[in-house]
Design a protein around this motif. Sequence first.
Motif, PDB file in Angstrom:
ATOM      1  N   MET A 108     -23.552 -35.978  11.491  1.00 53.03           N
ATOM      2  CA  MET A 108     -23.837 -34.691  10.652  1.00 53.03           C
ATOM      3  C   MET A 108     -23.482 -35.271   9.125  1.00 53.03           C
ATOM      4  SD  MET A 108     -22.585 -32.075   8.379  1.00 53.03           S
ATOM      5  CE  MET A 108     -23.729 -30.933   7.914  1.00 53.03           C
ATOM      6  N   LEU A 109     -22.654 -36.111   8.948  1.00 50.15           N
ATOM      7  CA  LEU A 109     -22.398 -36.616   7.739  1.00 50.15           C
ATOM      8  C   LEU A 109     -23.028 -38.011   7.299  1.00 50.15           C
ATOM      9  CD1 LEU A 109     -18.486 -36.143   7.724  1.00 50.15           C
ATOM     10  CD2 LEU A 109     -20.061 -34.881   6.380  1.00 50.15           C
ATOM     11  N   HIS A 110     -23.818 -38.427   8.239  1.00 50.37           N
ATOM     12  CA  HIS A 110     -24.789 -39.637   8.256  1.00 50.37           C
ATOM     13  C   HIS A 110     -25.530 -39.485   6.815  1.00 50.37           C
ATOM     14  CE1 HIS A 110     -27.491 -42.801   9.061  1.00 50.37           C
ATOM     15  NE2 HIS A 110     -26.637 -43.609   9.717  1.00 50.37           N
ATOM     16  N   GLY A 111     -25.326 -40.692   6.000  1.00 47.24           N
ATOM     17  CA  GLY A 111     -26.017 -40.712   5.026  1.00 47.24           C
ATOM     18  C   GLY A 111     -25.330 -40.009   3.758  1.00 47.24           C
ATOM     19  N   GLY A 112     -24.345 -39.223   3.936  1.00 46.87           N
ATOM     20  CA  GLY A 112     -23.830 -38.957   2.768  1.00 46.87           C
ATOM     21  C   GLY A 112     -24.366 -37.760   1.859  1.00 46.87           C
ATOM     22  N   GLY A 113     -23.501 -37.300   0.629  1.00 48.47           N
ATOM     23  CA  GLY A 113     -24.109 -36.624  -0.125  1.00 48.47           C
ATOM     24  C   GLY A 113     -23.242 -35.345  -0.393  1.00 48.47           C
ATOM     25  N   PRO A 114     -22.901 -34.530  -1.450  1.00 51.87           N
ATOM     26  CA  PRO A 114     -22.015 -33.404  -1.657  1.00 51.87           C
ATOM     27  C   PRO A 114     -22.436 -32.120  -0.904  1.00 51.87           C
ATOM     28  CG  PRO A 114     -23.332 -33.731  -3.484  1.00 51.87           C
ATOM     29  CD  PRO A 114     -23.735 -34.857  -2.622  1.00 51.87           C
ATOM     30  N   VAL A 115     -23.775 -31.948  -0.593  1.00 48.96           N
ATOM     31  CA  VAL A 115     -24.234 -30.829   0.267  1.00 48.96           C
ATOM     32  C   VAL A 115     -23.909 -31.119   1.606  1.00 48.96           C
ATOM     33  CG1 VAL A 115     -26.062 -29.537   1.133  1.00 48.96           C
ATOM     34  CG2 VAL A 115     -26.024 -30.184  -1.344  1.00 48.96           C
ATOM     35  N   ARG A 116     -23.967 -32.196   2.273  1.00 48.61           N
ATOM     36  CA  ARG A 116     -23.455 -32.777   3.539  1.00 48.61           C
ATOM     37  C   ARG A 116     -22.205 -32.645   3.731  1.00 48.61           C
ATOM     38  NH1 ARG A 116     -27.728 -37.161   5.542  1.00 48.61           N
ATOM     39  NH2 ARG A 116     -29.091 -35.481   5.016  1.00 48.61           N
ATOM     40  N   LEU A 117     -21.507 -33.065   2.849  1.00 44.91           N
ATOM     41  CA  LEU A 117     -20.083 -33.352   2.817  1.00 44.91           C
ATOM     42  C   LEU A 117     -19.545 -31.865   2.947  1.00 44.91           C
ATOM     43  CD1 LEU A 117     -17.591 -34.951   3.081  1.00 44.91           C
ATOM     44  CD2 LEU A 117     -17.360 -34.733   0.467  1.00 44.91           C
ATOM     45  N   LYS A 118     -19.817 -30.816   2.046  1.00 43.27           N
ATOM     46  CA  LYS A 118     -19.594 -29.542   2.215  1.00 43.27           C
ATOM     47  C   LYS A 118     -19.637 -29.022   3.537  1.00 43.27           C
ATOM     48  CE  LYS A 118     -19.953 -24.969  -0.177  1.00 43.27           C
ATOM     49  NZ  LYS A 118     -20.747 -24.061  -1.217  1.00 43.27           N
ATOM     50  N   HIS A 142     -21.715 -17.205  14.243  1.00 40.21           N
ATOM     51  CA  HIS A 142     -22.865 -18.054  13.942  1.00 40.21           C
ATOM     52  C   HIS A 142     -23.048 -18.839  12.735  1.00 40.21           C
ATOM     53  CE1 HIS A 142     -23.701 -14.612  11.717  1.00 40.21           C
ATOM     54  NE2 HIS A 142     -24.627 -15.106  11.046  1.00 40.21           N
ATOM     55  N   TRP A 143     -21.921 -18.237  11.746  1.00 43.18           N
ATOM     56  CA  TRP A 143     -22.228 -18.735  10.397  1.00 43.18           C
ATOM     57  C   TRP A 143     -22.098 -20.166   9.940  1.00 43.18           C
ATOM     58  CZ3 TRP A 143     -17.997 -21.281   8.155  1.00 43.18           C
ATOM     59  CH2 TRP A 143     -16.839 -21.140   8.879  1.00 43.18           C
ATOM     60  N   TRP A 144     -21.483 -21.046  10.931  1.00 44.59           N
ATOM     61  CA  TRP A 144     -21.459 -22.264  10.519  1.00 44.59           C
ATOM     62  C   TRP A 144     -22.912 -23.100  10.837  1.00 44.59           C
ATOM     63  CZ3 TRP A 144     -23.168 -25.326  14.447  1.00 44.59           C
ATOM     64  CH2 TRP A 144     -23.130 -24.883  15.814  1.00 44.59           C
ATOM     65  N   LEU A 145     -23.653 -22.515  11.565  1.00 46.50           N
ATOM     66  CA  LEU A 145     -24.912 -23.182  11.858  1.00 46.50           C
ATOM     67  C   LEU A 145     -25.903 -23.450  10.790  1.00 46.50           C
ATOM     68  CD1 LEU A 145     -26.822 -23.081  15.076  1.00 46.50           C
ATOM     69  CD2 LEU A 145     -28.208 -22.839  13.117  1.00 46.50           C
ATOM     70  N   PRO A 146     -26.136 -22.610   9.860  1.00 42.75           N
ATOM     71  CA  PRO A 146     -27.193 -22.680   9.093  1.00 42.75           C
ATOM     72  C   PRO A 146     -26.839 -23.769   7.985  1.00 42.75           C
ATOM     73  CG  PRO A 146     -26.830 -20.379   9.333  1.00 42.75           C
ATOM     74  CD  PRO A 146     -25.883 -20.994  10.145  1.00 42.75           C
ATOM     75  N   ALA A 147     -25.826 -23.573   7.447  1.00 46.67           N
ATOM     76  CA  ALA A 147     -25.432 -24.863   6.802  1.00 46.67           C
ATOM     77  C   ALA A 147     -25.432 -26.102   7.325  1.00 46.67           C
ATOM     78  CB  ALA A 147     -24.098 -24.462   5.926  1.00 46.67           C
ATOM     79  N   THR A 148     -24.884 -26.239   8.420  1.00 45.37           N
ATOM     80  CA  THR A 148     -24.844 -27.372   9.159  1.00 45.37           C
ATOM     81  C   THR A 148     -25.952 -28.068   9.600  1.00 45.37           C
ATOM     82  OG1 THR A 148     -22.638 -26.807  10.221  1.00 45.37           O
ATOM     83  CG2 THR A 148     -23.909 -28.488  11.190  1.00 45.37           C
ATOM     84  N   TYR A 149     -27.069 -27.215  10.143  1.00 42.80           N
ATOM     85  CA  TYR A 149     -28.113 -27.549  10.717  1.00 42.80           C
ATOM     86  C   TYR A 149     -29.079 -28.116   9.533  1.00 42.80           C
ATOM     87  CZ  TYR A 149     -27.591 -26.931  15.539  1.00 42.80           C
ATOM     88  OH  TYR A 149     -26.888 -26.867  16.788  1.00 42.80           O
ATOM     89  N   ALA A 150     -28.994 -27.273   8.382  1.00 44.88           N
ATOM     90  CA  ALA A 150     -30.033 -27.627   7.211  1.00 44.88           C
ATOM     91  C   ALA A 150     -29.382 -28.796   6.282  1.00 44.88           C
ATOM     92  CB  ALA A 150     -30.078 -25.971   6.405  1.00 44.88           C
TER      93      ALA A 150
END
Length: 510
Positions: A150-160, A231-239
């Motif tokens: 999930m964190l591969h590649g980094g970035g603030p959006v991905r980290l959050k 379900h609330w974790w999924l949209p931010a994680t997958y996107a």
Amino acid sequence: MILARDQLMILPVLLPAMTAAFLVLALRHHLRRQRIVSIAATGLLVVLAAILFAQAADGTIRAYRLGDWPAPFGITLVLDRLSATMLLLTAVLALGVVLYAAGGVDGRGRHFHPLLQFQLMGINGAFLTGDVFNLFVFFEVMLIASYGLMLHGGGPVRLKAGFQYVAINLLASTVFLVAVGLIYAVTGTLSMADLAVKVPQVAAADAALLKTGALLLFLVFATKAALVPLHWWLPATYAGTSAPAAAMFMIMTKVGAYAIVRVYGLVFGADAGPLALAAAPFVLPAALATLVVGTVGLLGSRTLRDLSAFAVIASMGTLLIALGLFDAAGFAAGFYYLVHSTLAGGALFLVAGLVQEGRGAASDRLVPAPQMGAETLIGGLFFLAAIALVGLPPLSGFLGKVMILQAAQASSWWPFIWALILAASLVMTFGFARAGSVLFWASGPTTGERPPPPAAGLAAVVLLLALTVGWTLAAGPAMEALEATARQALDRAAYVGAVLGPDVRLAGGN
């Protein structure tokens, strides 16, 4: 050493584990060699899964006891039609993902291929295990690897998004352990076959405590399956993650659905005495709400990745409507739709990755932008993925929804099921049409040279969509096999006999 026929089922766990270790220890600084080994190992996993699928097709349930310890005291792996189907689906999806990643995404961070292989180890183990505690262990292996992907590649959006993902899964893991402790305290076992024998015999004084453990376990599986309101974790994680990681995560929600089928169809099924169908009153209402939330979120999405993530939620709602019927017809229709939604959803995430790379600064936001390279081809792939996920004819999404509607006719919930599935399909059509028209029809002239998309990425999308078309063409024989799979998934006596021996007697019949 030549493995015996029943010992082959350990290989879907061992192969990715050994591949991951080899990639980390021997090839950590050689990305090109990592790609070759990872693609070869995943292709071998497809072959192995196909062999196991062919073995399971004869209807025999096979048990492999590690260390030759007898069940329920040792670790037991169980191969039946359902687990074999899930193994093959996972391997095929992983092959598409690793091909896409080899186009360059895997070079944006470290250890993509080892993490993917470790995740395959956890997923395959979860599908094969015959023990609730080992299901927890494989869940954790799968989730730890997914944190890295999930964190591969980094970035603030991905980290959050990654922080939210880790937090909710750590909480779910804690609840899992509490549930396992309660179940073990009452029954003295965590073997699914042994639980199927002992749960109907639980004393009335202990039934409330065991039901608490069963419902806590359901909360964990519902979280993995992204059921509303968990379900609330999924949209931010997958996107928020990379396209190949999001595509691979398509199978992770299905692990939650599989666990619901396995535990609440086998252990807490219709013949479980006072614990019969413990989770059934909650599945259908939550699934209907999940379908509504996913559809509304899809309609309001501002990026293609967000739209894809909410499409996953909507598809999980549709899937769990079928599985929530807890009968052979519902299971068979659900299994058909499960395979379809995994392949089509994975293809959509990969298309979103191609769009994100091809549109430059506009990324995958649903706003007009200059034309991307190979826009017509990518647009055509998007169109196929969209009509598959929406459920328009003639692809397998339409057939799957028709099967679910037919299966639901025996339920008292059928008016709500029919109304919501049909309405959601119409609304999703508008959502996908809006996204497609903005991304591909409202494009302006190219302001500079647009490089073509990577051939590996296109090949991965074509592979998954071709399999979706093949799944449509094979609907007749596929449903015959899946009806047998559904009956076997509900057959307690056959499962218990394969694991504990034919002399073990069940209370409450089959």
